[in-house]
Design a protein around this motif. Structure first.
Motif, mmCIF file in Angstrom:
data_model
loop_
_atom_site.group_PDB
_atom_site.id
_atom_site.type_symbol
_atom_site.label_atom_id
_atom_site.label_comp_id
_atom_site.label_asym_id
_atom_site.label_seq_id
_atom_site.Cartn_x
_atom_site.Cartn_y
_atom_site.Cartn_z
ATOM 1 N N PRO A 5 0.834 -1.211 0.000
ATOM 2 C CA PRO A 5 0.000 0.000 0.000
ATOM 3 C C PRO A 5 0.862 1.253 0.000
ATOM 4 C CG PRO A 5 -0.752 -1.578 1.648
ATOM 5 C CD PRO A 5 0.570 -2.073 1.150
ATOM 6 N N LEU A 6 0.406 2.265 -0.713
ATOM 7 C CA LEU A 6 1.129 3.531 -0.821
ATOM 8 C C LEU A 6 0.419 4.606 -0.011
ATOM 9 C CD1 LEU A 6 1.798 3.281 -4.614
ATOM 10 C CD2 LEU A 6 3.605 3.868 -3.001
ATOM 11 N N SER A 7 1.207 5.517 0.545
ATOM 12 C CA SER A 7 0.658 6.689 1.215
ATOM 13 C C SER A 7 1.448 7.908 0.759
ATOM 14 C CB SER A 7 0.737 6.552 2.734
ATOM 15 O OG SER A 7 2.082 6.452 3.171
ATOM 16 N N VAL A 8 0.781 9.062 0.725
ATOM 17 C CA VAL A 8 1.405 10.273 0.222
ATOM 18 C C VAL A 8 1.121 11.423 1.174
ATOM 19 C CG1 VAL A 8 -0.593 10.892 -1.214
ATOM 20 C CG2 VAL A 8 1.653 11.784 -1.805
ATOM 21 N N THR A 9 2.087 12.335 1.289
ATOM 22 C CA THR A 9 1.924 13.582 2.031
ATOM 23 C C THR A 9 2.272 14.726 1.094
ATOM 24 O OG1 THR A 9 2.585 12.497 4.086
ATOM 25 C CG2 THR A 9 2.611 14.900 4.065
ATOM 26 N N THR A 10 1.457 15.786 1.098
ATOM 27 C CA THR A 10 1.719 16.943 0.245
ATOM 28 C C THR A 10 1.804 18.206 1.087
ATOM 29 O OG1 THR A 10 -0.620 17.417 -0.182
ATOM 30 C CG2 THR A 10 0.472 15.840 -1.661
ATOM 31 N N ASP A 11 2.301 19.267 0.461
ATOM 32 C CA ASP A 11 2.464 20.561 1.127
ATOM 33 C C ASP A 11 1.744 21.625 0.298
ATOM 34 O OD1 ASP A 11 3.248 22.792 2.499
ATOM 35 O OD2 ASP A 11 5.402 22.480 2.284
ATOM 36 N N PRO A 12 0.424 21.785 0.486
ATOM 37 C CA PRO A 12 -0.325 22.735 -0.338
ATOM 38 C C PRO A 12 0.183 24.163 -0.233
ATOM 39 C CG PRO A 12 -1.827 21.262 0.826
ATOM 40 C CD PRO A 12 -0.459 21.034 1.396
ATOM 41 N N ALA A 13 0.665 24.557 0.922
ATOM 42 C CA ALA A 13 1.103 25.940 1.097
ATOM 43 C C ALA A 13 2.340 26.269 0.269
ATOM 44 C CB ALA A 13 1.384 26.214 2.576
ATOM 45 N N GLY A 75 -7.384 24.217 -0.584
ATOM 46 C CA GLY A 75 -8.258 23.063 -0.425
ATOM 47 C C GLY A 75 -7.477 21.773 -0.515
ATOM 48 N N GLY A 76 -7.947 20.751 0.174
ATOM 49 C CA GLY A 76 -7.325 19.435 0.081
ATOM 50 C C GLY A 76 -6.045 19.345 0.876
ATOM 51 N N ASP A 77 -5.722 18.131 1.284
ATOM 52 C CA ASP A 77 -4.491 17.892 2.029
ATOM 53 C C ASP A 77 -3.770 16.646 1.538
ATOM 54 O OD1 ASP A 77 -6.151 15.918 2.911
ATOM 55 O OD2 ASP A 77 -6.270 16.629 4.986
ATOM 56 N N GLY A 80 -7.323 12.751 -0.346
ATOM 57 C CA GLY A 80 -8.573 12.457 -1.022
ATOM 58 C C GLY A 80 -9.342 13.683 -1.446
ATOM 59 N N ASP A 81 -9.194 14.800 -0.731
ATOM 60 C CA ASP A 81 -9.873 16.027 -1.115
ATOM 61 C C ASP A 81 -9.119 16.705 -2.253
ATOM 62 O OD1 ASP A 81 -11.761 15.640 0.842
ATOM 63 O OD2 ASP A 81 -10.616 16.737 2.342
ATOM 64 N N GLY A 82 -9.848 17.436 -3.085
ATOM 65 C CA GLY A 82 -9.214 18.131 -4.189
ATOM 66 C C GLY A 82 -8.471 19.379 -3.725
ATOM 67 N N ALA A 83 -7.380 19.687 -4.406
ATOM 68 C CA ALA A 83 -6.613 20.908 -4.160
ATOM 69 C C ALA A 83 -6.413 21.603 -5.492
ATOM 70 C CB ALA A 83 -5.266 20.591 -3.512
ATOM 71 N N SER A 84 -6.402 22.941 -5.485
ATOM 72 C CA SER A 84 -6.293 23.710 -6.725
ATOM 73 C C SER A 84 -5.253 24.813 -6.572
ATOM 74 C CB SER A 84 -7.634 24.348 -7.094
ATOM 75 O OG SER A 84 -8.616 23.371 -7.350
ATOM 76 N N VAL A 85 -4.671 25.193 -7.710
ATOM 77 C CA VAL A 85 -3.769 26.330 -7.770
ATOM 78 C C VAL A 85 -4.191 27.196 -8.953
ATOM 79 C CG1 VAL A 85 -2.067 25.053 -9.148
ATOM 80 C CG2 VAL A 85 -1.356 27.078 -7.866
ATOM 81 N N LEU A 92 -5.244 24.621 -12.094
ATOM 82 C CA LEU A 92 -4.962 23.194 -12.031
ATOM 83 C C LEU A 92 -5.561 22.640 -10.744
ATOM 84 C CD1 LEU A 92 -3.461 20.685 -13.173
ATOM 85 C CD2 LEU A 92 -1.499 21.363 -11.759
ATOM 86 N N THR A 93 -6.344 21.575 -10.885
ATOM 87 C CA THR A 93 -6.950 20.903 -9.742
ATOM 88 C C THR A 93 -6.450 19.463 -9.694
ATOM 89 O OG1 THR A 93 -8.933 22.270 -9.900
ATOM 90 C CG2 THR A 93 -9.124 20.222 -8.665
ATOM 91 N N ARG A 94 -6.159 18.999 -8.473
ATOM 92 C CA ARG A 94 -5.614 17.647 -8.281
ATOM 93 C C ARG A 94 -6.365 16.962 -7.140
ATOM 94 N NH1 ARG A 94 0.139 18.024 -5.901
ATOM 95 N NH2 ARG A 94 -1.060 18.381 -4.004
ATOM 96 N N ARG A 95 -6.728 15.713 -7.348
ATOM 97 C CA ARG A 95 -7.349 14.904 -6.293
ATOM 98 C C ARG A 95 -6.586 13.601 -6.175
ATOM 99 N NH1 ARG A 95 -11.755 10.979 -6.316
ATOM 100 N NH2 ARG A 95 -12.607 10.783 -4.204
ATOM 101 N N ILE A 96 -6.048 13.324 -4.995
ATOM 102 C CA ILE A 96 -5.265 12.120 -4.741
ATOM 103 C C ILE A 96 -6.076 11.190 -3.853
ATOM 104 C CG2 ILE A 96 -3.126 11.188 -3.804
ATOM 105 C CD1 ILE A 96 -1.841 13.932 -4.251
ATOM 106 N N ARG A 97 -6.101 9.911 -4.224
ATOM 107 C CA ARG A 97 -6.817 8.936 -3.412
ATOM 108 C C ARG A 97 -6.163 7.569 -3.606
ATOM 109 N NH1 ARG A 97 -9.397 9.275 -8.215
ATOM 110 N NH2 ARG A 97 -10.341 7.386 -9.091
ATOM 111 N N THR A 98 -6.567 6.615 -2.777
ATOM 112 C CA THR A 98 -6.112 5.244 -2.934
ATOM 113 C C THR A 98 -7.280 4.367 -3.347
ATOM 114 O OG1 THR A 98 -6.434 4.847 -0.568
ATOM 115 C CG2 THR A 98 -4.214 5.455 -1.295
ATOM 116 N N GLU A 99 -6.981 3.410 -4.220
ATOM 117 C CA GLU A 99 -7.928 2.382 -4.626
ATOM 118 C C GLU A 99 -7.256 1.045 -4.356
ATOM 119 O OE1 GLU A 99 -8.987 3.015 -8.693
ATOM 120 O OE2 GLU A 99 -10.176 4.822 -8.265
#
Length: 268
Positions: A5-13, A75-77, A80-85, A92-99
Motif C-alpha cells: 500500500p502507498l501513502s502520500v503527504t503533500t504541502d499545499p502551502a 483546499g485538500g491535504d 482524497g480532497d481536491g486541491a487547486s492552484v 490546475l486541480t488535483r485529487r489524490i486517493r487510494t484504490e
C-alpha cells in the motif's frame, strides 16, 4: 511479488509538492535541504528540495519548472480532497486517493480553448546506483545533453550511444530524456515502483532526469527524476505542433497518474 500500500503527504502551502511517498517501510521520494524553497515567489528560479513537484505549463524554460510549484494551493491535504492552484493562464486541480493498493491522482486543467502546455510529475526518487528503469524496448527517445545542445533521437534504452536504463554508478554526468511511453517501472533491490499516465487525446511521455553528480557546476549532487508527463519536450517554447497538450473547446483537460509498488517475496 507482493503489493505494498502507498501513502502520500503533500504541502499545499508550498506549491502542492509531494513531500513523501511511502510503500511498506520504504520512502521513495528523495529530499534535500534547500532553505530557499520556503521563501519562493512566482517567477523565482527553481529551488530544488526534492519530492515531487507539479511542473506546468513547462519544465525547462520560463517560468523555471513552471508556474504552479511556487504558488500556494487551496483546499485538500493530499488524502482524497481536491486541491487547486490558480496561475495567470489556467487553474490546475488535483485529487489524490487510494484504490486498494493503488495510488491515483486525477488532474483537471481549465484554460481558454487552444491553450498549450506541458505537465510533469517531477518525481525525484531515492534510489541506489544499482537501480534500473524498465520501459518498452524501442520506445522513441529524445536525449537532452545538459550542455544545452539540441536533443538527439534514439530508441529506448539507447540514445546517441548513452544507455539510459541504469541509474548509476555516479560518474559526473547529467542528462535528460523524454521517452514516448505512458508507463515506467523503477526497480531497486527487491522493490519496484510503477508509474503510468493516461490522458485521452493528449501526447503522453515519461521524462528522465539522470544527474549522477554532474549538476550543478561547482556543487554537484546526485538526483534521479522519473516523471510521467503530458507533452514530448522539456521546454514549451520548443514544442512542435504535436509536442504539447492543448485545451479543447470544452475548456478543460483531464488526466490520471497511477502509481503502484511491489516487493519481492522474502527468501524462504
Amino acid at each position: 511479488m507482493v503489493s505494498e500500500p502507498l501513502s502520500v503527504t503533500t504541502d499545499p502551502a508550498r506549491g502542492g509538492r509531494w513531500t513523501s511517498l511511502r510503500a511498506g517501510g520504504r520512502e521513495w521520494l528523495w529530499r534535500r535541504d534547500e532553505p530557499r524553497r520556503h521563501l519562493v515567489a512566482p517567477g523565482d528560479g527553481f529551488a530544488d528540495a526534492g519530492g515531487l513537484e507539479e511542473c506546468v505549463p513547462t519544465v525547462r524554460g520560463t517560468p523555471d519548472h513552471g508556474d504552479a510549484w511556487s504558488r500556494p494551493w487551496h483546499g485538500g491535504d493530499g488524502d482524497g480532497d481536491g486541491a487547486s492552484v490558480d496561475c495567470p493562464d489556467f487553474r490546475l486541480t488535483r485529487r489524490i486517493r487510494t484504490e486498494g493498493d493503488t495510488l491515483v491522482a486525477d488532474y483537471r486543467l481549465t484554460a481558454a480553448p487552444g491553450y498549450r502546455f506541458l505537465w510533469a510529475a517531477h518525481a525525484l526518487l531515492d534510489v541506489s546506483p544499482r537501480a534500473t528503469l524498465h520501459i518498452r524496448h524501442g520506445a522513441p527517445t529524445r536525449l537532452y545533453p545538459d550542455d544545452g545542445a539540441d536533443w538527439r533521437a534514439g530508441a529506448w534504452p539507447l540514445a546517441d550511444g548513452v544507455s539510459l536504463d541504469r541509474l548509476g554508478p555516479d560518474d559526473g554526468t547529467a542528462v535528460g530524456a523524454v521517452v514516448a511511453t505512458p508507463q515506467v517501472s523503477v526497480r531497486d533491490g527487491r522493490d519496484t515502483l510503477r508509474l503510468s499516465v493516461e490522458a485521452p487525446g493528449q501526447p503522453v511521455s515519461v521524462a528522465l532526469w539522470r544527474n549522477l553528480g554532474g549538476f550543478p557546476v561547482g556543487a554537484p549532487y546526485r538526483s534521479i527524476g522519473v516523471e510521467p508527463m503530458l507533452g514530448r519536450v522539456f521546454d514549451l517554447a520548443a514544442a512542435g505542433e504535436s509536442d504539447a497538450a492543448r485545451v479543447p473547446a470544452s475548456g478543460e483537460v483531464r488526466w490520471r497518474l497511477t502509481i503502484t509498488a511491489t516487493a519481492d517475496e522474502p527468501a524462504p
